[in-house]
Design an enzyme around this catalytic site. Structure first.
Site, mmCIF file in Angstrom:
data_model
loop_
_atom_site.group_PDB
_atom_site.id
_atom_site.type_symbol
_atom_site.label_atom_id
_atom_site.label_comp_id
_atom_site.label_asym_id
_atom_site.label_seq_id
_atom_site.Cartn_x
_atom_site.Cartn_y
_atom_site.Cartn_z
ATOM 1 N N ARG A 32 0.823 -1.218 0.000
ATOM 2 C CA ARG A 32 0.000 0.000 0.000
ATOM 3 C C ARG A 32 0.856 1.268 0.000
ATOM 4 N NH1 ARG A 32 -5.124 -1.340 3.971
ATOM 5 N NH2 ARG A 32 -5.988 -2.996 2.679
ATOM 6 N N ASP A 136 -15.724 9.325 8.597
ATOM 7 C CA ASP A 136 -14.615 8.386 8.407
ATOM 8 C C ASP A 136 -13.324 9.188 8.553
ATOM 9 O OD1 ASP A 136 -14.541 5.356 6.926
ATOM 10 O OD2 ASP A 136 -12.655 6.472 6.904
HETATM 11 C C1 SAM Z 1 -13.786 -1.995 6.591
HETATM 12 S S1 SAM Z 1 -14.394 -0.339 6.519
HETATM 13 C C2 SAM Z 1 -16.035 -0.570 7.152
HETATM 14 C C3 SAM Z 1 -17.067 0.231 6.391
HETATM 15 C C4 SAM Z 1 -18.500 0.039 6.846
HETATM 16 N N1 SAM Z 1 -18.687 0.436 8.222
HETATM 17 C C5 SAM Z 1 -18.941 -1.387 6.659
HETATM 18 O O1 SAM Z 1 -19.072 -2.129 7.633
HETATM 19 O O2 SAM Z 1 -19.139 -1.793 5.508
HETATM 20 C C6 SAM Z 1 -13.534 0.420 7.907
HETATM 21 C C7 SAM Z 1 -13.515 1.928 7.818
HETATM 22 O O3 SAM Z 1 -13.047 2.431 9.074
HETATM 23 C C8 SAM Z 1 -12.305 3.594 8.814
HETATM 24 N N2 SAM Z 1 -11.424 3.903 9.973
HETATM 25 C C9 SAM Z 1 -10.302 3.264 10.380
HETATM 26 N N3 SAM Z 1 -9.777 3.853 11.456
HETATM 27 C C10 SAM Z 1 -10.584 4.893 11.758
HETATM 28 C C11 SAM Z 1 -10.570 5.900 12.771
HETATM 29 N N4 SAM Z 1 -9.607 5.949 13.703
HETATM 30 N N5 SAM Z 1 -11.565 6.819 12.771
HETATM 31 C C12 SAM Z 1 -12.549 6.777 11.847
HETATM 32 N N6 SAM Z 1 -12.616 5.861 10.852
HETATM 33 C C13 SAM Z 1 -11.648 4.923 10.814
HETATM 34 C C14 SAM Z 1 -11.539 3.278 7.549
HETATM 35 O O4 SAM Z 1 -11.104 4.421 6.880
HETATM 36 C C15 SAM Z 1 -12.585 2.470 6.757
HETATM 37 O O5 SAM Z 1 -13.268 3.254 5.824
#
Ligand code: SAM
Length: 274
Positions: A32, A136
């Site tokens: 990445r 996010d």
């Molecule tokens: C796997 S996706 C899940 C998306 C959605 N909630 C779902 O279940 O389909 C995880 C998301 O968490 C976000 N994320 C990771 N760390 C974070 C943080 N500290 N604060 C806010 N968002 C975060 C990532 O950018 C990503 O878009």
């Protein structure tokens, strides 16, 4: 990428986002971040790590590169069925027509738009005041979410009726209709930092992000959710997540669905009628 580079990167990622990067993810991290190195014209990870210490602007790109954004419309369908079959009838009985929902790791928007489509069918008429806050940490996914444009294959998980009712074909992509888009407010928010919202929310979705955090971070975030969730609110987490050993402020009421555990009121003592 040397061990020292990897250790620097994972400490930075943990400190900035709470994301834990174990040794087994080294290859994923490497591939990445290699894209960033190429774009920046850097020759090695020593140079990239040095840049991260001096260029604050790169930090956002670093976070964007490391987050995993996998999502889909109506992912974990049972949550949307619960929303439609249990919560909407409940909310319809309330005197208040105000609903506030937070999708707290919304990725490219499929989750909050799925919530909005579910609600819109029943609540778009009749004076309801609906708002879905979608946040996010990753600014790239938020830009895509706000655009509301999806390639055809992303709509595969949608029923035909939702696709026909709420999307239009536009230059080989599907655009979500304005009536759905206007219910969702996208903002950048890091779950580790301060949250400007007051609440209370009627429901919070925090799905498939807790898995990236350690127990301590999970505990802190869940306890902050409790403060923003109304006493009769609901918390939805991801299919492989649990609040067991994380919080006793919530009780499980469905498949990865929780509600606040309310303190039992002491029963008033009855005076004897002598
Ligand atoms: C796997 S996706 C899940 C998306 C959605 N909630 C779902 O279940 O389909 C995880 C998301 O968490 C976000 N994320 C990771 N760390 C974070 C943080 N500290 N604060 C806010 N968002 C975060 C990532 O950018 C990503 O878009």
């Amino acid at each position: 990428m040397t061990t020292a580079n990897f250790n620097f990167i994972r400490e930075l990622a943990y400190g900035q986002t709470g994301i834990v990067l174990p040794e087994r993810k080294k290859h994923m991290v490497y591939s990445r971040l290699c894209r960033r190195l190429r774009l920046l014209g850097l020759r090695n990870f020593d140079q990239y790590c040095a840049l991260l210490q001096t260029e604050e602007a790169e930090l956002g790109q670093f976070i964007n590169a490391l987050t995993t954004n996998l999502t889909s419309f109506f992912r974990e369908r049972h949550h949307f069925q619960y929303l439609e079959n249990h919560l909407m009838p409940l909310w319809q009985k309330r005197s208040s027509k105000r609903l506030r929902i937070w999708s707290s790791a919304c990725s490219s928007g499929e989750e909050p738009y799925s919530i909005a489509m579910t609600l819109a069918r029943h609540f778009n008429r009749g004076g309801w005041d609906l708002k879905i806050l979608a946040t996010d940490v990753d600014t790239n996914v938020l830009t895509r979410a706000e655009a509301g444009l999806y390639p055809a294959e992303v709509l595969d998980s949608l029923s035909e009726s939702f696709r026909e009712e709420y999307f239009s074909l536009q230059q080989h992509q599907y655009r979500i209709h304005n009536e759905i888009q206007k219910l969702v407010y996208f903002r950048q928010l890091n779950l580790l930092e301060s949250w400007p919202m007051q609440g209370p929310f009627d429901a919070i979705f925090c799905r498939n992000v807790l898995i990236y955090f350690d127990q301590d971070t999970k505990r802190k975030i869940i306890s902050r959710f409790r403060k923003l969730l109304s006493d009769d609110g609901f918390l939805f987490i991801g299919h492989s997540e649990t609040l067991t050993q994380i919080s006793d402020e919530f009780e499980l009421i469905g498949q990865t669905i929780y509600k606040p555990r309310l303190a039992q009121c002491a029963q008033p003592q009855l005076r004897s009628a002598r």
